[in-house]
Motif scaffolding. Sequence first.
Motif, short mmCIF file in Angstrom:
data_model
loop_
_atom_site.label_atom_id
_atom_site.label_comp_id
_atom_site.label_asym_id
_atom_site.label_seq_id
_atom_site.Cartn_x
_atom_site.Cartn_y
_atom_site.Cartn_z
N ASP A 1 -1.21 17.56 -3.00
CA ASP A 1 -0.47 16.29 -2.88
C ASP A 1 0.66 16.40 -1.86
OD1 ASP A 1 -0.67 15.72 -6.46
OD2 ASP A 1 -2.06 15.15 -4.86
N ALA A 2 0.98 17.60 -1.44
CA ALA A 2 2.05 17.78 -0.46
C ALA A 2 1.67 17.07 0.84
CB ALA A 2 2.29 19.25 -0.20
N ALA A 3 2.54 16.16 1.27
CA ALA A 3 2.24 15.33 2.45
C ALA A 3 3.40 14.38 2.69
CB ALA A 3 0.96 14.51 2.23
N MET A 4 3.29 13.62 3.79
CA MET A 4 4.17 12.47 3.99
C MET A 4 3.52 11.28 3.31
SD MET A 4 6.98 12.86 5.81
CE MET A 4 7.30 11.28 6.60
N TYR A 5 4.34 10.50 2.64
CA TYR A 5 3.85 9.29 1.98
C TYR A 5 4.55 8.08 2.59
CZ TYR A 5 1.37 12.06 -1.44
OH TYR A 5 0.49 12.93 -2.05
N PHE A 6 3.73 7.13 2.99
CA PHE A 6 4.25 5.91 3.62
C PHE A 6 3.93 4.71 2.75
CE2 PHE A 6 5.62 7.43 7.71
CZ PHE A 6 4.86 8.57 7.94
N CYS A 7 4.93 3.88 2.55
CA CYS A 7 4.76 2.59 1.92
C CYS A 7 4.50 1.56 3.02
CB CYS A 7 6.04 2.26 1.15
SG CYS A 7 6.07 0.67 0.31
N ALA A 8 3.61 0.61 2.77
CA ALA A 8 3.27 -0.36 3.81
C ALA A 8 3.07 -1.75 3.20
CB ALA A 8 2.02 0.07 4.56
N PHE B 1 0.83 -1.20 0.00
CA PHE B 1 0.00 0.00 0.00
C PHE B 1 0.87 1.25 0.00
CE2 PHE B 1 -3.66 -2.50 1.17
CZ PHE B 1 -3.18 -3.47 2.02
N TRP B 2 0.28 2.32 -0.50
CA TRP B 2 0.80 3.66 -0.27
C TRP B 2 -0.27 4.44 0.50
CZ3 TRP B 2 5.52 5.70 -0.75
CH2 TRP B 2 6.46 5.03 -1.55
N TYR B 3 0.20 5.06 1.61
CA TYR B 3 -0.66 5.92 2.41
C TYR B 3 -0.12 7.35 2.35
CZ TYR B 3 -3.22 2.08 4.65
OH TYR B 3 -4.03 1.00 4.91
N LYS B 4 -1.05 8.28 2.40
CA LYS B 4 -0.72 9.71 2.43
C LYS B 4 -1.08 10.25 3.80
CE LYS B 4 -2.38 14.03 0.33
NZ LYS B 4 -3.31 14.60 -0.68
N GLN B 5 -0.18 11.05 4.38
CA GLN B 5 -0.47 11.69 5.67
C GLN B 5 -0.26 13.20 5.51
OE1 GLN B 5 2.02 10.86 9.17
NE2 GLN B 5 0.16 10.74 10.41
N PRO B 6 -1.34 13.94 5.29
CA PRO B 6 -1.24 15.40 5.18
C PRO B 6 -0.99 16.02 6.55
CG PRO B 6 -3.53 14.68 5.07
CD PRO B 6 -2.70 13.43 5.12
N PRO B 7 -0.87 17.34 6.61
CA PRO B 7 -0.61 18.00 7.90
C PRO B 7 -1.64 17.67 8.99
CG PRO B 7 -0.16 19.51 6.12
CD PRO B 7 -0.76 18.28 5.49
N SER B 8 -2.87 17.32 8.60
CA SER B 8 -3.87 16.93 9.60
C SER B 8 -3.50 15.63 10.31
CB SER B 8 -5.23 16.74 8.92
OG SER B 8 -5.19 15.61 8.06
N ARG B 9 -2.57 14.88 9.72
CA ARG B 9 -2.01 13.64 10.26
C ARG B 9 -2.92 12.42 10.15
NH1 ARG B 9 1.84 14.36 15.42
NH2 ARG B 9 2.69 12.46 14.48
N GLN B 10 -4.08 12.57 9.52
CA GLN B 10 -4.88 11.37 9.29
C GLN B 10 -4.28 10.59 8.13
OE1 GLN B 10 -9.10 11.88 8.97
NE2 GLN B 10 -9.47 9.68 8.81
N MET B 11 -4.15 9.30 8.29
CA MET B 11 -3.59 8.44 7.25
C MET B 11 -4.67 8.11 6.24
SD MET B 11 -0.39 7.78 8.02
CE MET B 11 0.11 6.18 7.42
N ILE B 12 -4.36 8.37 4.97
CA ILE B 12 -5.32 8.16 3.90
C ILE B 12 -4.76 7.13 2.93
CG2 ILE B 12 -6.59 9.26 2.02
CD1 ILE B 12 -6.10 11.94 3.60
N LEU B 13 -5.53 6.10 2.65
CA LEU B 13 -5.09 5.08 1.70
C LEU B 13 -5.12 5.65 0.29
CD1 LEU B 13 -4.35 2.11 1.09
CD2 LEU B 13 -6.80 1.64 0.92
N VAL B 14 -3.99 5.58 -0.39
CA VAL B 14 -3.87 6.11 -1.74
C VAL B 14 -4.09 5.01 -2.78
CG1 VAL B 14 -2.31 7.20 -3.40
CG2 VAL B 14 -2.30 7.94 -1.02
N ILE B 15 -3.40 3.88 -2.58
CA ILE B 15 -3.44 2.84 -3.59
C ILE B 15 -3.01 1.52 -2.97
CG2 ILE B 15 -1.07 3.11 -4.44
CD1 ILE B 15 -2.30 3.06 -7.31
#
Lengths: 111, 114
Positions: free
Chosen positions: B86-93, B35-49
Amino acid sequence: SQTIHQWPATLVQPVGSPLSLECTVEGTSNPNLYWYRQAAGRGLQLLFYSVGIGQISSEVPQNLSASRPQDRQFILSSKKLLLSDSGFYLCAWSPTGGEQYFGPGTRLTVT
Amino acid sequence: AQTVTQSQPEMSVQEAETVTLSCTYDTSESDYYLFWYKQPPSRQMILVIRQEAYKQQNATENRFSVNFQKAAKSFSLKISDSQLGDAAMYFCAYTERSQGNLIFGKGTKLSVKP
Protein backbone atom coordinates in the motif's frame (compact mmCIF):
# COMPACT_ATOMS: atom_id res chain seq x y z
CA SER A 1 -11.01 -5.63 -21.47
CA GLN A 2 -9.62 -2.20 -22.14
CA THR A 3 -5.93 -1.42 -22.15
CA ILE A 4 -3.99 1.77 -22.70
CA HIS A 5 -0.49 1.96 -24.11
CA GLN A 6 2.05 4.75 -24.10
CA TRP A 7 5.42 4.96 -25.78
CA PRO A 8 8.17 5.51 -25.42
CA ALA A 9 8.53 4.74 -21.71
CA THR A 10 11.61 6.93 -21.37
CA LEU A 11 12.97 9.70 -23.57
CA VAL A 12 15.98 11.99 -23.36
CA GLN A 13 15.91 14.85 -25.84
CA PRO A 14 18.06 17.99 -26.33
CA VAL A 15 16.58 21.46 -26.06
CA GLY A 16 15.14 22.60 -29.37
CA SER A 17 14.43 19.12 -30.69
CA PRO A 18 10.92 17.93 -31.66
CA LEU A 19 8.76 15.62 -29.59
CA SER A 20 6.12 13.03 -30.32
CA LEU A 21 4.52 10.90 -27.61
CA GLU A 22 1.88 8.40 -28.56
CA CYS A 23 -1.04 6.95 -26.66
CA THR A 24 -3.41 4.25 -27.87
CA VAL A 25 -6.41 2.61 -26.26
CA GLU A 26 -7.71 -0.88 -27.02
CA GLY A 27 -11.03 -2.50 -26.29
CA THR A 28 -13.28 0.53 -26.39
CA SER A 29 -14.63 3.04 -28.88
CA ASN A 30 -15.06 6.81 -28.79
CA PRO A 31 -13.31 7.29 -25.46
CA ASN A 32 -12.50 10.66 -23.94
CA LEU A 33 -8.71 11.02 -24.01
CA TYR A 34 -6.44 13.13 -21.81
CA TRP A 35 -2.79 14.20 -21.54
CA TYR A 36 -1.38 15.12 -18.12
CA ARG A 37 2.04 16.24 -16.96
CA GLN A 38 3.45 15.56 -13.52
CA ALA A 39 6.51 17.45 -12.30
CA ALA A 40 8.72 15.68 -9.75
CA GLY A 41 6.98 15.35 -6.38
CA ARG A 42 3.85 17.17 -7.52
CA GLY A 43 0.30 16.51 -8.63
CA LEU A 44 -1.02 16.15 -12.14
CA GLN A 45 -1.65 19.03 -14.49
CA LEU A 46 -4.15 18.54 -17.32
CA LEU A 47 -2.66 19.59 -20.65
CA PHE A 48 -5.17 18.51 -23.30
CA TYR A 49 -8.34 16.51 -23.60
CA SER A 50 -10.33 15.19 -26.54
CA VAL A 51 -13.92 14.00 -26.83
CA GLY A 52 -13.59 12.83 -30.45
CA ILE A 53 -11.44 12.65 -33.58
CA GLY A 54 -9.97 16.04 -34.39
CA GLN A 55 -11.48 17.63 -31.27
CA ILE A 56 -8.81 18.96 -28.94
CA SER A 57 -9.18 21.27 -25.95
CA SER A 58 -6.13 22.90 -24.41
CA GLU A 59 -6.08 23.63 -20.71
CA VAL A 60 -2.72 25.34 -20.36
CA PRO A 61 -0.93 27.54 -22.93
CA GLN A 62 2.48 26.04 -23.54
CA ASN A 63 5.01 24.75 -25.98
CA LEU A 64 3.02 21.60 -26.65
CA SER A 65 0.21 20.53 -28.95
CA ALA A 66 -2.01 17.46 -29.23
CA SER A 67 -3.75 15.65 -32.03
CA ARG A 68 -6.23 12.80 -32.33
CA PRO A 69 -5.92 11.37 -35.83
CA GLN A 70 -7.87 8.20 -35.01
CA ASP A 71 -10.57 7.32 -32.51
CA ARG A 72 -8.24 5.55 -30.10
CA GLN A 73 -4.98 7.39 -30.77
CA PHE A 74 -3.82 10.52 -28.99
CA ILE A 75 -0.51 12.21 -29.78
CA LEU A 76 1.38 14.86 -27.82
CA SER A 77 3.86 16.92 -29.84
CA SER A 78 6.27 19.80 -29.71
CA LYS A 79 8.25 21.48 -32.47
CA LYS A 80 11.00 22.70 -30.15
CA LEU A 81 11.43 21.34 -26.64
CA LEU A 82 12.27 23.58 -23.68
CA LEU A 83 14.01 22.57 -20.46
CA SER A 84 10.75 23.22 -18.64
CA ASP A 85 9.05 20.49 -20.70
CA SER A 86 10.83 17.83 -18.67
CA GLY A 87 8.48 15.71 -16.60
CA PHE A 88 6.34 12.61 -16.47
CA TYR A 89 3.59 12.52 -19.08
CA LEU A 90 0.51 10.44 -18.52
CA CYS A 91 -2.24 9.61 -20.98
CA ALA A 92 -5.66 8.62 -19.71
CA TRP A 93 -8.99 7.53 -21.12
CA SER A 94 -12.53 7.71 -19.83
CA PRO A 95 -15.63 5.93 -21.09
CA THR A 96 -18.12 8.55 -19.98
CA GLY A 97 -16.27 11.48 -18.51
CA GLY A 98 -16.24 10.02 -14.99
CA GLU A 99 -13.34 7.94 -13.79
CA GLN A 100 -10.19 7.94 -15.84
CA TYR A 101 -7.78 5.08 -16.47
CA PHE A 102 -4.14 5.88 -16.93
CA GLY A 103 -1.36 4.52 -19.08
CA PRO A 104 2.10 3.64 -17.75
CA GLY A 105 3.51 7.09 -18.56
CA THR A 106 6.54 8.53 -20.36
CA ARG A 107 9.46 10.02 -18.49
CA LEU A 108 10.83 12.92 -20.57
CA THR A 109 14.14 14.56 -19.78
CA VAL A 110 15.13 17.60 -21.81
CA THR A 111 18.87 18.28 -21.66
CA ALA B 1 -13.02 27.31 -9.52
CA GLN B 2 -13.08 23.84 -8.05
CA THR B 3 -10.18 22.91 -5.79
CA VAL B 4 -9.05 19.75 -4.04
CA THR B 5 -6.95 19.95 -0.89
CA GLN B 6 -4.96 17.18 0.76
CA SER B 7 -3.57 18.60 3.98
CA GLN B 8 -1.28 15.67 4.84
CA PRO B 9 1.87 15.66 2.67
CA GLU B 10 3.08 12.47 4.37
CA MET B 11 1.57 9.75 6.53
CA SER B 12 2.94 6.62 8.10
CA VAL B 13 1.21 3.45 9.28
CA GLN B 14 2.30 0.19 10.84
CA GLU B 15 1.67 -2.95 8.82
CA ALA B 16 -1.78 -4.46 9.60
CA GLU B 17 -2.99 -1.19 11.16
CA THR B 18 -5.55 1.27 9.82
CA VAL B 19 -4.82 4.69 8.38
CA THR B 20 -7.06 7.51 7.16
CA LEU B 21 -6.05 9.99 4.48
CA SER B 22 -7.89 13.33 4.35
CA CYS B 23 -9.27 15.25 1.40
CA THR B 24 -11.48 18.31 1.16
CA TYR B 25 -12.85 19.94 -1.96
CA ASP B 26 -14.61 23.09 -2.95
CA THR B 27 -17.42 23.20 -5.49
CA SER B 28 -20.79 24.81 -6.08
CA GLU B 29 -21.98 21.87 -8.18
CA SER B 30 -24.28 19.15 -6.91
CA ASP B 31 -23.51 16.43 -9.46
CA TYR B 32 -19.92 15.22 -9.40
CA TYR B 33 -17.59 12.30 -8.78
CA LEU B 34 -14.77 11.88 -6.31
CA PHE B 35 -11.89 9.44 -6.60
CA TRP B 36 -8.83 8.17 -4.83
CA TYR B 37 -5.87 7.20 -7.01
CA LYS B 38 -2.74 5.36 -5.94
CA GLN B 39 0.63 6.07 -7.55
CA PRO B 40 3.29 3.50 -6.58
CA PRO B 41 6.99 3.96 -7.39
CA SER B 42 6.29 2.79 -10.96
CA ARG B 43 4.31 6.07 -11.26
CA GLN B 44 1.32 4.55 -13.01
CA MET B 45 -1.89 6.00 -11.60
CA ILE B 46 -4.24 3.31 -10.34
CA LEU B 47 -7.88 3.95 -9.51
CA VAL B 48 -8.56 2.81 -5.95
CA ILE B 49 -12.13 3.86 -5.31
CA ARG B 50 -14.87 6.15 -6.67
CA GLN B 51 -17.83 7.93 -5.11
CA GLU B 52 -20.76 9.53 -6.89
CA ALA B 53 -22.02 12.63 -5.13
CA TYR B 54 -25.70 11.69 -5.35
CA LYS B 55 -25.12 8.39 -3.56
CA GLN B 56 -25.44 8.55 0.21
CA GLN B 57 -23.72 5.25 0.83
CA ASN B 58 -19.97 5.34 1.29
CA ALA B 59 -18.03 3.36 -1.32
CA THR B 60 -15.93 0.36 -0.31
CA GLU B 61 -13.44 -1.76 -2.23
CA ASN B 62 -12.03 -4.60 -0.15
CA ARG B 63 -9.70 -2.99 2.43
CA PHE B 64 -10.37 0.52 1.11
CA SER B 65 -13.36 2.60 2.14
CA VAL B 66 -14.30 6.25 2.08
CA ASN B 67 -16.08 8.59 4.45
CA PHE B 68 -17.99 10.97 2.19
CA GLN B 69 -19.44 14.01 3.97
CA LYS B 70 -21.14 16.00 1.23
CA ALA B 71 -22.20 18.97 3.36
CA ALA B 72 -18.72 19.32 4.78
CA LYS B 73 -17.15 18.67 1.35
CA SER B 74 -14.92 16.04 2.85
CA PHE B 75 -13.81 12.76 1.27
CA SER B 76 -11.40 10.71 3.36
CA LEU B 77 -9.88 7.33 2.49
CA LYS B 78 -9.52 4.60 5.09
CA ILE B 79 -7.11 1.75 4.47
CA SER B 80 -7.62 -1.21 6.79
CA ASP B 81 -5.11 -3.99 7.50
CA SER B 82 -2.36 -1.98 5.77
CA GLN B 83 0.08 -3.94 3.67
CA LEU B 84 3.59 -3.12 2.49
CA GLY B 85 2.24 -2.86 -1.05
CA ASP B 86 0.00 0.00 0.00
CA ALA B 87 3.02 2.28 0.25
CA ALA B 88 2.55 4.92 -2.45
CA MET B 89 1.39 8.43 -3.21
CA TYR B 90 -2.35 8.79 -2.90
CA PHE B 91 -4.21 11.45 -4.83
CA CYS B 92 -7.74 12.65 -4.25
CA ALA B 93 -9.51 13.80 -7.43
CA TYR B 94 -12.76 15.53 -8.40
CA THR B 95 -14.69 15.77 -11.63
CA GLU B 96 -18.07 17.07 -12.68
CA ARG B 97 -20.34 14.75 -14.58
CA SER B 98 -20.69 17.26 -17.41
CA GLN B 99 -16.99 17.87 -17.88
CA GLY B 100 -14.93 14.83 -17.05
CA ASN B 101 -11.70 16.73 -16.41
CA LEU B 102 -10.09 15.50 -13.22
CA ILE B 103 -8.86 18.01 -10.67
CA PHE B 104 -6.23 16.49 -8.41
CA GLY B 105 -4.99 17.29 -4.95
CA LYS B 106 -1.26 17.50 -4.35
CA GLY B 107 -1.11 14.02 -2.89
CA THR B 108 -0.23 12.25 0.34
CA LYS B 109 2.82 10.01 0.55
CA LEU B 110 1.97 6.92 2.58
CA SER B 111 4.71 4.83 4.15
CA VAL B 112 4.00 1.39 5.62
CA LYS B 113 6.32 0.15 8.36
CA PRO B 114 6.89 -3.62 8.74
